[in-house]
Design an enzyme around this catalytic site. Structure first.
Site, mmCIF file in Angstrom:
data_model
loop_
_atom_site.group_PDB
_atom_site.id
_atom_site.type_symbol
_atom_site.label_atom_id
_atom_site.label_comp_id
_atom_site.label_asym_id
_atom_site.label_seq_id
_atom_site.Cartn_x
_atom_site.Cartn_y
_atom_site.Cartn_z
ATOM 1 N N GLY A 57 0.839 -1.193 0.000
ATOM 2 C CA GLY A 57 0.000 0.000 0.000
ATOM 3 C C GLY A 57 0.873 1.241 0.000
ATOM 4 O O GLY A 57 2.040 1.193 0.414
ATOM 5 N N GLN A 69 3.104 9.970 1.123
ATOM 6 C CA GLN A 69 4.379 9.235 1.061
ATOM 7 C C GLN A 69 5.177 9.589 -0.188
ATOM 8 O O GLN A 69 6.392 9.330 -0.241
ATOM 9 C CB GLN A 69 4.130 7.727 1.108
ATOM 10 C CG GLN A 69 3.584 7.266 2.472
ATOM 11 C CD GLN A 69 3.422 5.776 2.505
ATOM 12 O OE1 GLN A 69 2.399 5.250 2.075
ATOM 13 N NE2 GLN A 69 4.436 5.072 2.979
ATOM 14 N N CYS A 95 5.970 -0.110 7.026
ATOM 15 C CA CYS A 95 5.567 1.019 6.191
ATOM 16 C C CYS A 95 6.746 1.385 5.313
ATOM 17 O O CYS A 95 7.886 1.419 5.790
ATOM 18 C CB CYS A 95 5.180 2.194 7.082
ATOM 19 S SG CYS A 95 4.735 3.684 6.187
ATOM 20 N N LEU A 96 6.484 1.687 4.051
ATOM 21 C CA LEU A 96 7.578 2.048 3.145
ATOM 22 C C LEU A 96 8.271 3.342 3.582
ATOM 23 O O LEU A 96 9.405 3.591 3.175
ATOM 24 C CB LEU A 96 7.059 2.177 1.710
ATOM 25 C CG LEU A 96 6.568 0.863 1.077
ATOM 26 C CD1 LEU A 96 6.011 1.130 -0.314
ATOM 27 C CD2 LEU A 96 7.660 -0.193 1.040
ATOM 28 N N HIS A 147 -2.585 7.409 6.999
ATOM 29 C CA HIS A 147 -1.599 8.299 6.373
ATOM 30 C C HIS A 147 -2.237 9.613 5.918
ATOM 31 O O HIS A 147 -1.576 10.656 5.935
ATOM 32 C CB HIS A 147 -0.982 7.633 5.135
ATOM 33 C CG HIS A 147 0.233 6.792 5.402
ATOM 34 N ND1 HIS A 147 1.388 7.308 5.918
ATOM 35 C CD2 HIS A 147 0.469 5.460 5.189
ATOM 36 C CE1 HIS A 147 2.302 6.333 6.018
ATOM 37 N NE2 HIS A 147 1.759 5.200 5.596
ATOM 38 N N HIS A 168 -4.229 1.326 7.649
ATOM 39 C CA HIS A 168 -2.897 1.933 7.679
ATOM 40 C C HIS A 168 -2.816 3.071 6.648
ATOM 41 O O HIS A 168 -2.333 4.172 6.956
ATOM 42 C CB HIS A 168 -1.861 0.839 7.380
ATOM 43 C CG HIS A 168 -0.453 1.310 7.234
ATOM 44 N ND1 HIS A 168 0.562 0.886 8.063
ATOM 45 C CD2 HIS A 168 0.142 2.151 6.336
ATOM 46 C CE1 HIS A 168 1.693 1.464 7.701
ATOM 47 N NE2 HIS A 168 1.470 2.221 6.654
ATOM 48 N N GLU A 169 -3.312 2.810 5.441
ATOM 49 C CA GLU A 169 -3.216 3.828 4.384
ATOM 50 C C GLU A 169 -4.143 5.002 4.667
ATOM 51 O O GLU A 169 -3.777 6.153 4.416
ATOM 52 C CB GLU A 169 -3.495 3.221 3.015
ATOM 53 C CG GLU A 169 -2.548 2.108 2.575
ATOM 54 C CD GLU A 169 -1.070 2.421 2.756
ATOM 55 O OE1 GLU A 169 -0.682 3.605 2.655
ATOM 56 O OE2 GLU A 169 -0.298 1.482 3.027
HETATM 57 NI NI NI Z 1 2.661 3.350 5.461
#
Ligand code: NI
Length: 155
Positions: free
Chosen positions: A46, A51, A89-90, A135, A131-132
Protein backbone atom coordinates in the site's frame (compact mmCIF):
# COMPACT_ATOMS: atom_id res chain seq x y z
CA UNK A 1 6.38 4.29 -15.54
CA UNK A 2 7.94 6.50 -12.95
CA UNK A 3 9.23 5.63 -9.55
CA UNK A 4 8.78 8.47 -7.09
CA UNK A 5 10.92 9.21 -4.07
CA UNK A 6 9.28 7.80 -0.92
CA UNK A 7 9.27 10.23 1.98
CA UNK A 8 10.57 8.81 5.23
CA UNK A 9 9.75 9.15 8.93
CA UNK A 10 10.82 12.60 10.09
CA UNK A 11 9.66 14.28 6.86
CA UNK A 12 7.01 16.84 7.84
CA UNK A 13 4.87 16.01 4.80
CA UNK A 14 3.95 12.67 6.42
CA UNK A 15 2.29 14.55 9.28
CA UNK A 16 0.02 16.74 7.15
CA UNK A 17 -3.73 16.38 6.79
CA UNK A 18 -4.59 15.65 3.16
CA UNK A 19 -7.19 17.51 1.13
CA UNK A 20 -10.13 15.78 -0.60
CA UNK A 21 -9.84 15.11 -4.32
CA UNK A 22 -12.50 17.17 -6.10
CA UNK A 23 -12.03 15.92 -9.64
CA UNK A 24 -9.95 13.47 -11.62
CA UNK A 25 -7.39 15.09 -13.88
CA UNK A 26 -4.79 13.70 -16.27
CA UNK A 27 -2.14 14.86 -13.82
CA UNK A 28 -3.73 12.96 -10.92
CA UNK A 29 -4.12 9.84 -13.07
CA UNK A 30 -0.39 10.01 -13.75
CA UNK A 31 0.36 10.41 -10.05
CA UNK A 32 -1.77 7.34 -9.26
CA UNK A 33 0.05 5.31 -11.92
CA UNK A 34 3.34 6.42 -10.41
CA UNK A 35 2.08 5.46 -6.95
CA UNK A 36 1.40 1.90 -8.12
CA UNK A 37 4.81 1.75 -9.83
CA UNK A 38 6.52 3.07 -6.72
CA UNK A 39 4.64 0.68 -4.42
CA UNK A 40 5.43 -2.41 -6.54
CA UNK A 41 9.05 -1.34 -7.00
CA UNK A 42 9.46 -1.18 -3.21
CA UNK A 43 7.59 -4.48 -2.64
CA UNK A 44 4.93 -2.69 -0.63
CA UNK A 45 1.25 -3.57 -0.29
CA UNK A 46 0.00 0.00 0.00
CA UNK A 47 1.03 3.60 -0.53
CA UNK A 48 -0.65 6.88 0.36
CA UNK A 49 -0.36 10.29 -1.29
CA UNK A 50 1.77 11.99 1.36
CA UNK A 51 4.38 9.23 1.06
CA UNK A 52 5.21 10.63 -2.37
CA UNK A 53 4.65 14.25 -1.33
CA UNK A 54 1.06 14.49 -2.62
CA UNK A 55 -1.26 15.95 0.03
CA UNK A 56 -4.45 14.57 -1.49
CA UNK A 57 -6.76 11.87 -0.15
CA UNK A 58 -5.63 9.07 -2.43
CA UNK A 59 -4.19 5.65 -1.61
CA UNK A 60 -3.25 2.58 -3.62
CA UNK A 61 -3.36 -0.93 -2.19
CA UNK A 62 -2.54 -4.39 -3.51
CA UNK A 63 -2.02 -6.98 -0.79
CA UNK A 64 -1.64 -10.06 -3.02
CA UNK A 65 -0.18 -8.64 -6.22
CA UNK A 66 -3.39 -9.45 -8.08
CA UNK A 67 -6.02 -7.07 -6.75
CA UNK A 68 -4.97 -3.44 -7.10
CA UNK A 69 -7.29 -0.88 -5.57
CA UNK A 70 -7.17 2.88 -5.75
CA UNK A 71 -9.15 4.55 -3.00
CA UNK A 72 -9.92 8.22 -3.50
CA UNK A 73 -11.46 10.15 -0.60
CA UNK A 74 -11.81 6.92 1.43
CA UNK A 75 -14.09 6.87 4.47
CA UNK A 76 -14.15 3.96 6.86
CA UNK A 77 -17.77 2.98 7.45
CA UNK A 78 -17.45 -0.01 9.78
CA UNK A 79 -14.86 -1.97 11.67
CA UNK A 80 -15.13 -5.15 13.69
CA UNK A 81 -12.99 -7.61 15.62
CA UNK A 82 -9.32 -7.32 16.38
CA UNK A 83 -6.01 -8.48 14.93
CA UNK A 84 -2.59 -8.13 16.49
CA UNK A 85 0.38 -8.54 14.20
CA UNK A 86 3.50 -7.19 12.61
CA UNK A 87 3.20 -4.06 10.50
CA UNK A 88 5.62 -2.02 8.43
CA UNK A 89 5.57 1.02 6.19
CA UNK A 90 7.58 2.05 3.14
CA UNK A 91 8.21 5.35 4.93
CA UNK A 92 9.91 3.50 7.80
CA UNK A 93 12.24 1.27 5.77
CA UNK A 94 13.70 -1.88 7.28
CA UNK A 95 11.53 -1.73 10.38
CA UNK A 96 8.37 -3.28 11.76
CA UNK A 97 6.40 -3.35 14.98
CA UNK A 98 3.33 -4.96 16.49
CA UNK A 99 0.08 -3.09 15.90
CA UNK A 100 -3.44 -4.09 16.94
CA UNK A 101 -6.20 -3.06 14.56
CA UNK A 102 -9.75 -4.16 13.75
CA UNK A 103 -9.78 -7.41 11.80
CA UNK A 104 -12.59 -6.28 9.49
CA UNK A 105 -13.17 -3.01 7.74
CA UNK A 106 -15.72 -1.66 5.32
CA UNK A 107 -14.65 1.46 3.45
CA UNK A 108 -16.31 3.64 0.85
CA UNK A 109 -14.19 5.46 -1.65
CA UNK A 110 -14.17 6.84 -5.18
CA UNK A 111 -12.45 4.94 -7.95
CA UNK A 112 -10.24 6.28 -10.74
CA UNK A 113 -13.38 7.55 -12.52
CA UNK A 114 -14.61 9.15 -9.27
CA UNK A 115 -17.45 6.63 -8.89
CA UNK A 116 -18.22 5.68 -5.30
CA UNK A 117 -17.83 2.03 -4.32
CA UNK A 118 -17.52 0.02 -1.16
CA UNK A 119 -14.76 -2.39 -0.27
CA UNK A 120 -14.69 -4.88 2.58
CA UNK A 121 -11.58 -6.57 3.84
CA UNK A 122 -10.31 -8.76 6.64
CA UNK A 123 -6.85 -9.53 7.97
CA UNK A 124 -4.08 -8.06 5.78
CA UNK A 125 -6.44 -6.13 3.49
CA UNK A 126 -8.22 -4.64 6.51
CA UNK A 127 -4.86 -3.74 8.05
CA UNK A 128 -3.65 -2.13 4.81
CA UNK A 129 -6.83 -0.09 4.31
CA UNK A 130 -6.64 1.29 7.86
CA UNK A 131 -2.90 1.93 7.68
CA UNK A 132 -3.22 3.83 4.38
CA UNK A 133 -6.26 5.83 5.51
CA UNK A 134 -4.31 6.84 8.63
CA UNK A 135 -1.60 8.30 6.37
CA UNK A 136 -4.16 10.76 4.96
CA UNK A 137 -4.55 12.23 8.44
CA UNK A 138 -0.83 12.33 9.18
CA UNK A 139 -0.93 9.21 11.35
CA UNK A 140 1.82 6.59 11.10
CA UNK A 141 1.81 3.06 12.49
CA UNK A 142 4.67 4.02 14.81
CA UNK A 143 2.09 6.14 16.68
CA UNK A 144 0.02 3.00 17.34
CA UNK A 145 2.71 0.38 17.85
CA UNK A 146 2.94 -1.82 20.90
CA UNK A 147 6.49 -2.31 22.03
CA UNK A 148 9.64 -1.33 20.19
CA UNK A 149 10.33 -0.64 16.54
CA UNK A 150 12.21 -3.75 15.39
CA UNK A 151 14.73 -4.24 12.62
CA UNK A 152 13.42 -6.56 9.90
CA UNK A 153 16.56 -8.71 10.18
CA UNK A 154 15.84 -9.47 13.84
CA UNK A 155 12.88 -11.79 13.33
NI1 NI B 1 2.66 3.35 5.46
Amino acid sequence: MAIRNIRELGDEVLRKHCKPVKEMTPRLRGIIEDMFDTMYDAYGVGLAGPQVGILKRVVVIDVDGEHPFVLINPEILETDGSQTGSEGCLSVPGKHAVVTRPNYVKVKAQDIDMNWFELEGTELLARAIQHECDHLDGILYVDKKEGPLLDNEEE
